[in-house]
Design a protein around this motif. Structure first.
Motif, PDB file in Angstrom:
ATOM      1  N   UNK A 178      62.274  -1.373  19.851  1.00  0.00           N
ATOM      2  CA  UNK A 178      60.997  -1.643  20.510  1.00  0.00           C
ATOM      3  C   UNK A 178      60.260  -0.347  20.839  1.00  0.00           C
ATOM      4  N   UNK A 179      60.990   0.647  21.356  1.00  0.00           N
ATOM      5  CA  UNK A 179      60.376   1.942  21.666  1.00  0.00           C
ATOM      6  C   UNK A 179      59.865   2.613  20.395  1.00  0.00           C
ATOM      7  N   UNK A 180      60.630   2.506  19.313  1.00  0.00           N
ATOM      8  CA  UNK A 180      60.234   3.100  18.036  1.00  0.00           C
ATOM      9  C   UNK A 180      58.937   2.478  17.525  1.00  0.00           C
ATOM     10  N   UNK A 181      58.840   1.168  17.614  1.00  0.00           N
ATOM     11  CA  UNK A 181      57.638   0.471  17.151  1.00  0.00           C
ATOM     12  C   UNK A 181      56.428   0.872  17.996  1.00  0.00           C
ATOM     13  N   UNK A 182      56.618   0.997  19.304  1.00  0.00           N
ATOM     14  CA  UNK A 182      55.526   1.438  20.177  1.00  0.00           C
ATOM     15  C   UNK A 182      55.084   2.854  19.824  1.00  0.00           C
ATOM     16  N   UNK A 183      56.048   3.739  19.584  1.00  0.00           N
ATOM     17  CA  UNK A 183      55.733   5.128  19.217  1.00  0.00           C
ATOM     18  C   UNK A 183      54.987   5.164  17.881  1.00  0.00           C
ATOM     19  N   UNK A 184      55.472   4.397  16.902  1.00  0.00           N
ATOM     20  CA  UNK A 184      54.818   4.370  15.585  1.00  0.00           C
ATOM     21  C   UNK A 184      53.404   3.823  15.694  1.00  0.00           C
ATOM     22  N   UNK A 185      53.225   2.791  16.514  1.00  0.00           N
ATOM     23  CA  UNK A 185      51.889   2.224  16.717  1.00  0.00           C
ATOM     24  C   UNK A 185      50.953   3.243  17.359  1.00  0.00           C
ATOM     25  N   UNK A 186      51.476   4.025  18.305  1.00  0.00           N
ATOM     26  CA  UNK A 186      50.681   5.086  18.928  1.00  0.00           C
ATOM     27  C   UNK A 186      50.238   6.103  17.881  1.00  0.00           C
ATOM     28  N   UNK A 187      51.154   6.490  16.990  1.00  0.00           N
ATOM     29  CA  UNK A 187      50.808   7.440  15.927  1.00  0.00           C
ATOM     30  C   UNK A 187      49.718   6.863  15.019  1.00  0.00           C
ATOM     31  N   UNK A 188      49.814   5.571  14.683  1.00  0.00           N
ATOM     32  CA  UNK A 188      48.780   4.932  13.869  1.00  0.00           C
ATOM     33  C   UNK A 188      47.413   5.037  14.554  1.00  0.00           C
ATOM     34  N   UNK A 189      47.380   4.711  15.823  1.00  0.00           N
ATOM     35  CA  UNK A 189      46.119   4.716  16.567  1.00  0.00           C
ATOM     36  C   UNK A 189      45.532   6.120  16.651  1.00  0.00           C
ATOM     37  N   UNK A 190      46.374   7.101  16.950  1.00  0.00           N
ATOM     38  CA  UNK A 190      45.893   8.482  17.064  1.00  0.00           C
ATOM     39  C   UNK A 190      45.308   8.972  15.742  1.00  0.00           C
ATOM     40  N   UNK A 191      45.978   8.651  14.642  1.00  0.00           N
ATOM     41  CA  UNK A 191      45.530   9.141  13.337  1.00  0.00           C
ATOM     42  C   UNK A 191      44.312   8.374  12.840  1.00  0.00           C
ATOM     43  N   UNK A 192      44.265   7.088  13.107  1.00  0.00           N
ATOM     44  CA  UNK A 192      43.166   6.262  12.611  1.00  0.00           C
ATOM     45  C   UNK A 192      41.883   6.504  13.395  1.00  0.00           C
ATOM     46  N   UNK A 193      41.990   6.704  14.697  1.00  0.00           N
ATOM     47  CA  UNK A 193      40.810   6.809  15.551  1.00  0.00           C
ATOM     48  C   UNK A 193      40.475   8.236  15.970  1.00  0.00           C
ATOM     49  N   UNK A 194      41.449   9.132  15.954  1.00  0.00           N
ATOM     50  CA  UNK A 194      41.274  10.510  16.454  1.00  0.00           C
ATOM     51  C   UNK A 194      40.614  10.532  17.839  1.00  0.00           C
ATOM     52  N   UNK A 195      41.169   9.794  18.804  1.00  0.00           N
ATOM     53  CA  UNK A 195      40.555   9.793  20.137  1.00  0.00           C
ATOM     54  C   UNK A 195      40.723  11.120  20.855  1.00  0.00           C
ATOM     55  N   UNK A 221      60.253  -7.012  12.940  1.00  0.00           N
ATOM     56  CA  UNK A 221      59.413  -6.125  13.738  1.00  0.00           C
ATOM     57  C   UNK A 221      59.176  -4.788  13.024  1.00  0.00           C
ATOM     58  N   UNK A 222      60.270  -4.122  12.650  1.00  0.00           N
ATOM     59  CA  UNK A 222      60.110  -2.857  11.935  1.00  0.00           C
ATOM     60  C   UNK A 222      59.516  -3.083  10.548  1.00  0.00           C
ATOM     61  N   UNK A 223      59.860  -4.226   9.927  1.00  0.00           N
ATOM     62  CA  UNK A 223      59.269  -4.537   8.626  1.00  0.00           C
ATOM     63  C   UNK A 223      57.767  -4.680   8.719  1.00  0.00           C
ATOM     64  N   UNK A 224      57.299  -5.336   9.755  1.00  0.00           N
ATOM     65  CA  UNK A 224      55.857  -5.525   9.941  1.00  0.00           C
ATOM     66  C   UNK A 224      55.158  -4.183  10.176  1.00  0.00           C
ATOM     67  N   UNK A 225      55.750  -3.308  10.978  1.00  0.00           N
ATOM     68  CA  UNK A 225      55.120  -2.025  11.277  1.00  0.00           C
ATOM     69  C   UNK A 225      55.089  -1.150  10.023  1.00  0.00           C
ATOM     70  N   UNK A 226      56.076  -1.301   9.132  1.00  0.00           N
ATOM     71  CA  UNK A 226      56.060  -0.565   7.866  1.00  0.00           C
ATOM     72  C   UNK A 226      54.944  -1.062   6.953  1.00  0.00           C
ATOM     73  N   UNK A 227      54.748  -2.366   6.907  1.00  0.00           N
ATOM     74  CA  UNK A 227      53.669  -2.939   6.079  1.00  0.00           C
ATOM     75  C   UNK A 227      52.312  -2.465   6.576  1.00  0.00           C
ATOM     76  N   UNK A 228      52.126  -2.423   7.902  1.00  0.00           N
ATOM     77  CA  UNK A 228      50.877  -1.911   8.468  1.00  0.00           C
ATOM     78  C   UNK A 228      50.667  -0.453   8.053  1.00  0.00           C
ATOM     79  N   UNK A 229      51.749   0.346   8.073  1.00  0.00           N
ATOM     80  CA  UNK A 229      51.640   1.758   7.683  1.00  0.00           C
ATOM     81  C   UNK A 229      51.247   1.924   6.224  1.00  0.00           C
ATOM     82  N   UNK A 230      51.829   1.095   5.350  1.00  0.00           N
ATOM     83  CA  UNK A 230      51.474   1.162   3.928  1.00  0.00           C
ATOM     84  C   UNK A 230      50.008   0.797   3.723  1.00  0.00           C
TER      85      UNK A 230
END
Length: 372
Positions: free
Chosen positions: A24-41, A78-87
């Motif tokens: 769960x922590x890994x998925x949250x961290x990965x999601x944070x990285x997605x948001x930072x890179x996609x939006x550059x807030x 859960x991790x499978x879904x986050x990988x698909x989002x990353x691809x």
């Protein structure tokens, strides 16, 4: 049920719960990285650290998918879904497979070749003082490359040895025009020229901006037939990754010291490159001509610098490359830090990473563009 069986079940439940919490922590961290890179807030160096760790997070998520498929298949989603989002979000900057495009009749194909030479590795005093077969092979390779525009980082020249006087050798090979970061060093016995552009086509104007040492920006307005393009060659602050030094340490104290050095260098690099890329953007904006940017950016496709650049110009690897396009010829080896970006008016027809050439700690890259 025996006590031993109950203890075994409890231990299994405990570790599965622990792994699920980590997941769960890994998925949250990965999601944070997605948001930072996609939006550059934010462009803080800590955000940069999170962003460049994305490939590692993908690997760990994949490991969790395998683990859960073996023990609790329903948890693998859960991790499978986050990988698909990353691809979906970042697949094109990670892996592509394009075929070279034939230019239409209205375009002339122009190759732009870029290579960080690592100063030819001339840290050996004996090789500096007399002609070395290794250096001669490297220089001959550079001269024979079929590209009318050649860009170098960490370019070295010496008038003391004829074989090392690459400025003259390039001129004799037809590259009559050049723009150098440190032209004052051009006729020295040992000259760390740094960033350099060479062209068989006329350079009608040029300029440079040193950062420090051999790092900086060189731009050249090059006239090709009746058209003119601007080529910008950059070498940004070093990435600071010296994984080999960490791995060579035998004592834990040495590992800790080298790791702290890597992290400190990464922090400094994030801060410096964030400012330097703004200078690159300035030379793009002020150009009256279509632009091609090439060079050693010392940043991966999951970074502030790369994201800012691809928001300004399309990336040539993403448009016309093949494979993963890794350009760093040292540990860790699976990173792409040399890039080319192009104006949409100069369509990318082909992009190559020449990963069988190991003369430097980088691989050469070459983009082919259509010029009207």
């Amino acid at each position: 049920m025996t006590i031993r069986t109950r203890i075994g079940l409890f231990i299994g439940y405990f570790f599965r719960s622990l792994f699920w919490s980590f997941n769960l922590l890994l998925v949250l961290y990965t999601s944070l990285a997605y948001w930072l890179l996609q939006e550059l807030p934010v462009e803080h160096w800590l955000a940069g650290m999170v962003m460049i760790s994305l490939p590692l997070m993908w690997v760990i998520n994949f490991v969790f998918v395998i683990f859960w498929l073996i023990s609790r298949p329903w948890r693998g989603w859960l991790s499978g879904f986050i990988l698909i989002i990353g691809i979906w979000l970042f697949g094109p900057r990670t892996f592509v497979w394009h075929k070279a495009t034939e230019p239409s009749s209205q375009y002339k194909p122009i190759r732009v070749w870029s290579y960080n030479l690592q100063s030819f590795g001339l840290d050996n005093l004996e090789e500096r003082r007399q002609s070395s077969p290794r250096i001669r092979r490297t220089m001959t390779f550079l001269l024979r490359q079929d590209a009318p525009i050649k860009c170098f980082q960490e370019f070295y020249n010496s008038t003391a040895i004829a074989d090392y006087d690459l400025l003259q050798r390039l001129k004799r090979s037809g590259y009559s025009y050049s723009a150098l970061l440190h032209p004052e060093y051009a006729r020295e016995k040992e000259a760390p020229v740094g960033v350099a552009i060479f062209s068989i086509y006329p350079i009608v104007s040029s300029g440079s901006e040193p950062f420090y040492g051999v790092n900086g920006i060189v731009w050249a307005n090059i006239k090709i037939g009746s058209d003119t393009i601007r080529v910008i060659n950059v070498h940004l602050h070093s990435m600071g990754i010296r994984v080999g030094r960490v791995l060579r340490q035998e004592e834990i104290a040495g590992v800790k010291q080298e790791t702290r050095g890597v992290l400190s260098a990464l922090r400094t690099g994030f801060i410096q490159r964030k400012e330097q890329v703004r200078r690159v953007e300035h030379y793009i904006r002020e150009s009256p001509y279509p632009v091609i940017v090439t060079g050693d950016f010392n940043d991966t496709p999951y970074s502030v610098v790369y994201e800012r650049m691809r928001r300004t110009l399309p990336n040539s690897f993403e448009d016309a490359g093949r494979g993963f396009g890794f350009t760093y010829n040292r540990a860790p080896g699976f990173i792409r830090i040399d890039h080319q970006f192009h104006d949409p008016k100069l369509p990318a027809l082909n992009f190559e990473t020449i990963n069988y050439i190991r003369y430097s700690d980088h691989y050469p890259i070459m983009g082919t563009y259509g010029v009207k």
